[in-house]
Design an enzyme around this catalytic site. Structure first.
Site, PDB file in Angstrom:
ATOM      1  N   ARG A 185     -14.897 -98.326 -10.775  1.00 25.66           N
ATOM      2  CA  ARG A 185     -15.130 -99.352  -9.661  1.00 25.66           C
ATOM      3  C   ARG A 185     -15.816 -98.828  -8.713  1.00 25.66           C
ATOM      4  NH1 ARG A 185     -14.358-102.580 -12.732  1.00 25.66           N
ATOM      5  NH2 ARG A 185     -12.718-104.094 -13.100  1.00 25.66           N
ATOM      6  N   GLU A 197     -21.825-105.243  -5.683  1.00 24.32           N
ATOM      7  CA  GLU A 197     -22.905-105.351  -7.121  1.00 24.32           C
ATOM      8  C   GLU A 197     -23.632-106.762  -6.698  1.00 24.32           C
ATOM      9  OE1 GLU A 197     -20.140-104.873 -10.383  1.00 24.32           O
ATOM     10  OE2 GLU A 197     -20.242-102.843  -9.861  1.00 24.32           O
ATOM     11  N   HIS A 219     -23.009-102.230 -14.243  1.00 28.03           N
ATOM     12  CA  HIS A 219     -21.803-102.610 -14.733  1.00 28.03           C
ATOM     13  C   HIS A 219     -21.860-102.815 -16.017  1.00 28.03           C
ATOM     14  CE1 HIS A 219     -17.880-103.444 -12.928  1.00 28.03           C
ATOM     15  NE2 HIS A 219     -17.325-102.878 -14.204  1.00 28.03           N
TER      16      HIS A 219
END
Length: 309
Positions: A228, A257, A284
């Site tokens: 994370r 993000e 991601h």
């Protein structure tokens, strides 16, 4: 049971659930407002990360028996409320653990051997052998923070590289085997040449990696984060890289993000980070392979079946 799927999934999930006798509504384009209007009609929710499973939503889900999260992270789910109401929670870390481990290895090898930089230069007609001299993984000490599904899978992938692998997990004991040495956090900080992060986002892990924490490592090291982004912020990464505390970083996740939501400070800090040859990014996707996309469904359906026999 009547089950609502609110995110994009591999379509095999519909048939897998239907074969178990469930009625499935697959609505990947559904909005939060629409979910709030109809969630009371469903006993199961299958989700990714479209919208928070907070109290506002869960209080309307009066028939809810389970939530199935197609992924590993649970930070957008009100776990306390689910426990109070006896709602079961399933997640699919076993479905994408191999993908995450391979991605972490791939990123590390690319960083060590300057693959991205070298490729870019050769395409431009630049033939710089000395400027692209790499490092060997063999002989290094790799530390792992968090030894769940992802950390364990990563350790297994390292076995053939001739490295020493050590792992720290605050909540696990007696996991040492031929893939990994179980150690305290101070041991990782004293010896690691590489650190790979495999922890969930919790109040405890959010911004855990401060400048002071990184500076307390005994030697400069390479960082891999496929967990994370919120465990370390842009400013800390830049400062540690500027001062040589970090030798480089593989970042599949970021503190923010959503580029369009950067404030001015985040935008400047990210641009500085992105200008570095010793930082590799991906959006991601560590756990997002064609294979894991389907395996996640199998893991979730198996968990649902086992819980409601």
């Amino acid at each position: 049971m009547k089950i609502l799927i609110i995110d994009e999934m591999h379509l095999s999930i519909v048939d897998l659930l239907a074969k178990e006798g469930h009625q499935v509504d697959y609505e990947p384009k559904i909005t939060r407002e629409e979910i709030l209007q109809k969630v009371q009609n469903y006993e199961g929710l299958v989700i990714r990360s479209k919208t928070p499973m907070n109290r506002e939503l869960l209080e309307k889900a009066t028939q809810l028996k389970f939530i199935a999260r197609a992924g590993a992270g649970l930070d957008q789910i009100d776990l306390e409320y689910l426990e109070q109401k006896g709602v079961k929670l399933f997640h699919a870390a076993k479905g994408n653990r191999d993908a995450v481990a391979e991605h972490a290895i791939g990123g590390l090898l690319a960083l060590f051997n300057q693959i991205v930089k070298a490729d870019s230069e050769v395409r431009k007609g630049i033939w710089d052998r000395e400027g692209n001299r790499g490092h060997e993984l063999k002989g290094k000490t790799v530390g792992i923070m968090g030894y769940g599904n992802m950390g364990k899978s990563f350790a297994k992938r390292l076995k053939g590289f001739g490295v020493e692998v050590m792992a720290y997990d605050k909540y696990k004991r007696d996991f040492e085997d031929d893939s990994v040495k179980e150690v305290i956090w101070e041991k990782v900080k004293a010896e690691a040449d590489v650190l790979s992060i495999h922890v969930p986002l919790t109040p405890e892990t959010r911004n855990f990696f401060t400048y002071e924490e990184l500076k307390s490592f005994a030697k400069p090291f390479w960082l891999i984060n496929t967990a994370r982004g919120e465990v370390i912020n842009f400013d800390t990464l830049n400062r540690a890289l500027d001062e040589g505390i970090l030798r480089g970083a593989v970042l599949d996740v970021l503190e923010n993000e959503k580029f369009q939501k950067f404030d001015a400070a985040q935008k400047a800090a990210f641009e500085k980070l992105a200008d570095r040859d010793n930082v590799l990014f991906s959006p991601h996707v560590a756990g997002w392979t064609f294979e894991s996309y389907e395996k996640i469904n199998q893991v979730l359906v198996k968990s649902i079946k086992k819980a409601f026999l």
